[in-house]
Design a protein around this motif. Structure first.
Motif, PDB file in Angstrom:
ATOM      1  N   PRO A  17      66.655  38.189 -18.242  1.00  0.00           N
ATOM      2  CA  PRO A  17      67.239  39.337 -17.328  1.00  0.00           C
ATOM      3  C   PRO A  17      67.735  40.670 -18.051  1.00  0.00           C
ATOM      4  CG  PRO A  17      68.180  37.366 -16.713  1.00  0.00           C
ATOM      5  CD  PRO A  17      66.896  37.601 -17.942  1.00  0.00           C
ATOM      6  N   SER A  85      64.483  33.475 -15.546  1.00  0.00           N
ATOM      7  CA  SER A  85      65.792  33.788 -14.330  1.00  0.00           C
ATOM      8  C   SER A  85      67.636  33.494 -15.216  1.00  0.00           C
ATOM      9  CB  SER A  85      66.450  32.532 -13.259  1.00  0.00           C
ATOM     10  OG  SER A  85      66.103  31.646 -13.987  1.00  0.00           O
ATOM     11  N   TRP A  86      67.845  33.686 -14.987  1.00  0.00           N
ATOM     12  CA  TRP A  86      69.801  34.612 -15.607  1.00  0.00           C
ATOM     13  C   TRP A  86      70.390  32.945 -16.904  1.00  0.00           C
ATOM     14  CZ3 TRP A  86      72.600  37.770 -17.225  1.00  0.00           C
ATOM     15  CH2 TRP A  86      72.635  38.878 -16.759  1.00  0.00           C
ATOM     16  N   ASP A  87      69.651  32.077 -15.790  1.00  0.00           N
ATOM     17  CA  ASP A  87      70.189  30.395 -16.730  1.00  0.00           C
ATOM     18  C   ASP A  87      69.200  30.075 -18.486  1.00  0.00           C
ATOM     19  OD1 ASP A  87      68.165  28.985 -15.956  1.00  0.00           O
ATOM     20  OD2 ASP A  87      69.115  27.689 -14.907  1.00  0.00           O
TER      21      ASP A  87
ATOM     22  N   THR B 181      78.874  32.079 -19.830  1.00  0.00           N
ATOM     23  CA  THR B 181      78.306  31.072 -19.755  1.00  0.00           C
ATOM     24  C   THR B 181      77.638  30.443 -20.787  1.00  0.00           C
ATOM     25  OG1 THR B 181      76.327  32.409 -20.594  1.00  0.00           O
ATOM     26  CG2 THR B 181      76.910  32.665 -18.248  1.00  0.00           C
TER      27      THR B 181
END
Lengths: 305, 305
Positions: A17, A85-87, B181
């Protein structure tokens, strides 16, 4: 002692990302060989095209990675492109071009045939078997695999399993392969399919190692920033195999396998700190030993005073 | 030494994809108190209605759980009903009836006020603070919390944090609370909000413990079959708090906190093996010590021969 490493050598385009980079060195054998080379000499088997940078062969030479077994043929190098993806735990393959890899038949140079330790990094299980066919009784064989082979070439994989001393795969693959949701049951079941030991990788949650009556649960080294998870599993396998080849003179004991799993985890934790092989290229043995020590002390149940 | 435990006492209806059971004893204080009681005496604070089984008071008595602080008032006991999906990691609340819990004001019996260790199990932070207001300088305060309080009563929670020596919360809650996060960054940030130590629970992946310059990563005891995850977090907190109260005479050191986290994990691993408190009711101290030993040996980096 040397370790023979066979797998893919690729040019990757990776998008997270936050960043995107093209034409990065990648492939399971690239990561595994470099990780293993921190412990001792490596014999690399793979295939590249004419577009592959000659500088990489020089780099391998500087790292005691013997590239006699890397075929350079007309055509383009294997290319892979993926997006996270973001994670950063899930990724999508955007494109794959096998190119010269499509007709790859690993051929071992004569000098490779007696290598004691074999690390069959992630490629089709038929190719992994083909490499073993050319070796003279390796003492210990580590095989890595992935969902693609479980789904598309299961018979080939099943034929390989009894020839592997240690099979490495990730948690979802272990569940898929055994239809068991419990990783403990899955690990036991995979052992019954042939390999004497099984290592199940749980990504950022560590790894489990199964032996006959032995079991080791290894956490993951906790990181603040992950830039590119590509190659973490291959680096884990490479660190593990490289440690074993360089350090185990007699029989491979469970105690040595524990340490190998920890070194694999330490190497993988460095790998994801930068794109491609960049962090591994600048890494030193001292940094590895230091992180091993920090990791050990943060995971110990009992502290000595 | 005793530990004071305050929290909810409930009658639960729990549905998993495999089974459903109604009118089970539940609530954060029920789990935490029983878990703590394996290590030493417990002083329980809570509220129940007239429908609450008298047999439970007898059970507490048999386990050295002092229930003087449990108010029995006209009305119905707090009720909760939840349903788990197949992976048992996500659950949906089907219904909540606060009943007598709605107007709960914990009132400490005179004999409780000087308790050295306080375990504020999961309830509204204003009630947790209200309990501390009535105590005379407890030596060590453990507070558990959850997403509901982070989202709805953040000011109350922020006011509690500097009064807690150790805050316990799960991974998604730690991320939500700090907007980080990375759990490493989240743990550090929460420490800056007041508590000297922070424990982040990662469910089936273990727990992280943060001190000023110290850090401990604890795996989870691997289980083959999980029947009901309800109360695992409360049991973790109870085992941890109970261990500390019973074993730490002087200052609570990081080495003792490590052991407390491990005992909390061991207790939680038993909790999920059956519905409600059933496994904890039949559990013995010997089984706890045995599992601690197995857990230690499967997590050790170096094996002594």
């Amino acid at each position: 002692m040397s370790v023979l490493v066979v797998g893919s050598i690729a040019l990757d385009t990776v998008k997270t990302p936050v960043e995107e980079h093209a034409d990065l060195l990648g492939g399971s054998a690239s990561y595994a060989a470099l990780a293993a080379s921190f412990f001792g000499p490596v014999r690399l088997v793979g295939i590249v095209g004419t577009d592959f940078p000659a500088t990489e062969f020089e780099f391998w030479k500087s790292r005691k990675i013997d590239a006699q077994g890397v075929q350079r043929v007309d055509g383009k190098t294997f290319r892979w492109s993926g997006e996270y993806s973001w994670d950063l735990n899930t990724r999508e393959t955007r494109s794959v071009a096998l190119n010269v890899f499509e007709n790859f038949q690993p051929a071992l140079p004569e000098s490779y045939r007696r290598t004691d330790f074999a690390l069959l990094a992630n490629i089709a299980p038929s190719l992994q078997s083909h490499v073993l066919d050319q070796m003279e009784k390796p003492r210990f064989v580590v095989a890595d695999t992935m969902d693609l082979w479980i789904e598309t070439t299961r018979a080939d994989l099943d034929a390989l399993l009894p020839r592997a001393d240690l099979l490495i795969l990730n948690d979802s693959e272990a569940r898929e392969m055994t239809k068991e949701t419990s990783l403990i049951k899955a690990g036991r079941k995979i052992r019954e399919m042939g390999p004497r030991y099984v290592a199940i990788k749980k990504g950022e949650h560590g790894a489990l190692l199964f032996g006959e009556d032995e079991f080791f649960s290894c956490g993951a080294y906790p990181l603040e920033d992950i830039h590119d998870p590509t190659g973490a599993g291959d680096t884990f396998a490479g660190g593990l195999g490289g440690y074993l080849a360089a350090n185990v003179k007699g029989e491979v004991t469970f105690a040595e396998l524990r340490r190998a799993v920890i070194y694999g985890s330490v190497l993988a934790s460095f790998c994801v700190e930068a794109f491609s092989l960049e962090r591994l290229r600048s890494l030193t043995k001292d940094e590895i030993l230091q992180r091993y020590e920090v990791f050990r002390s943060m995971s110990q149940f009992e502290m000595s005073a």
